[in-house]
Design an enzyme around this catalytic site. Structure first.
Site, short mmCIF file in Angstrom:
data_model
loop_
_atom_site.label_atom_id
_atom_site.label_comp_id
_atom_site.label_asym_id
_atom_site.label_seq_id
_atom_site.Cartn_x
_atom_site.Cartn_y
_atom_site.Cartn_z
N GLY A 132 -100.90 -9.41 -42.06
CA GLY A 132 -101.93 -10.45 -41.94
C GLY A 132 -102.92 -10.07 -40.86
O GLY A 132 -102.98 -8.92 -40.44
N CYS A 133 -103.70 -11.06 -40.44
CA CYS A 133 -104.70 -10.81 -39.39
C CYS A 133 -104.04 -10.13 -38.19
O CYS A 133 -103.01 -10.59 -37.71
CB CYS A 133 -105.32 -12.14 -38.96
N PHE A 134 -104.63 -9.03 -37.74
CA PHE A 134 -103.94 -8.21 -36.72
C PHE A 134 -103.93 -8.79 -35.31
O PHE A 134 -103.20 -8.30 -34.45
CB PHE A 134 -104.45 -6.77 -36.75
N PRO A 163 -100.02 -10.22 -34.51
CA PRO A 163 -98.99 -9.23 -34.21
C PRO A 163 -99.30 -8.37 -32.98
O PRO A 163 -98.38 -7.91 -32.30
CB PRO A 163 -98.90 -8.39 -35.48
#
Ligand code: MHO
Length: 219
Positions: A31-33, A36
């Site tokens: 998903g959107c970095f 993470p």
């Protein structure tokens, strides 16, 4: 960006971090970095993180022209403190492995750096399917190129405490991305890490009292 700049070492936490020859690296699309980057950056044993684009063939991806690439986080870690399986556990628990992504930009993917990572990822995927009886949509592919994302995507959460991110950037320039201290603070301001660890790490980060107190205000 990552390899062009000398490794930052002005802060004691950065000077003490293991050098690249002693670390291993994992690359995940989940998903959107931004998320993470913060989650892994707060983990003990993680030396450095960076976000970028990978998993496609386009030779010049950028945020507004991703081509067939996916947003990924790259996690450089000390294999004596953390295992690839530990990272896989965090990976599976923090994206949606059962739903097909709406966009390739956000697909779940393990980009394996070598055969042993590929095997470990495949085993953990099979175990998750056995446990749940569901089909996992997340893909496992060999890593073939990593393109660092624009500076404003790196340590994104910390950038909303600009007193701290500006101080780190003026200290390190573009090598800011490779700072262990920046990775930890980026994770802590996003809510990761427990109280005791935050306190221990902050006691070790030799930024200005003003920057540290702004970071603390976000806990
Ligand atoms: N929903 C987020 C995604 C950003 S991420 C770097 C936004 O556009 O604010 O893809």
């Amino acid at each position: 960006m990552a390899s062009d700049s000398p490794r930052p070492s002005a802060l004691s936490l950065d000077a003490a971090a293991p050098p690249p020859e002693e670390t291993a690296t994992a690359t995940f699309g989940m998903g959107c970095f931004w998320g993470p980057d913060a989650r892994f950056g707060a983990m003990p044993g993680v030396a450095r993180t960076r976000v970028g684009y990978a998993g496609g063939d386009d030779p010049e991806p950028s945020y507004y022209s991703l081509g067939d690439h996916t947003e990924v986080v790259q996690v450089e870690y000390d294999p004596e403190e953390l295992s690839y399986d530990d990272l896989l556990d965090a990976f599976w628990a923090n994206h949606s492995p059962f739903s097909a992504p709406h966009k390739r930009q956000y697909r779940g993917v393990v980009l394996a750096h070598d055969e042993s990572q590929r095997e470990a990822a495949a085993e953990s995927k099979a175990a998750l399917e056995d446990r749940t009886g569901k089909t996992v949509q997340t893909e496992i592919e060999p890593l073939d190129g990593f393109y660092p994302a624009e500076g404003y995507h790196q340590k994104y959460e910390l950038r909303s405490t600009p007193v701290a991110s500006d101080e780190l950037e003026s200290l390190y320039g573009p090598a800011f991305v490779e700072s262990t201290a920046a990775a930890r603070l980026n994770g802590f301001v996003a809510g990761h890490g427990d109280e005791e660890r935050r306190r221990a790490v902050l006691a070790d980060v030799d930024l200005s009292p003003a920057a540290l107190s702004e970071v603390r205000r976000r806990f």
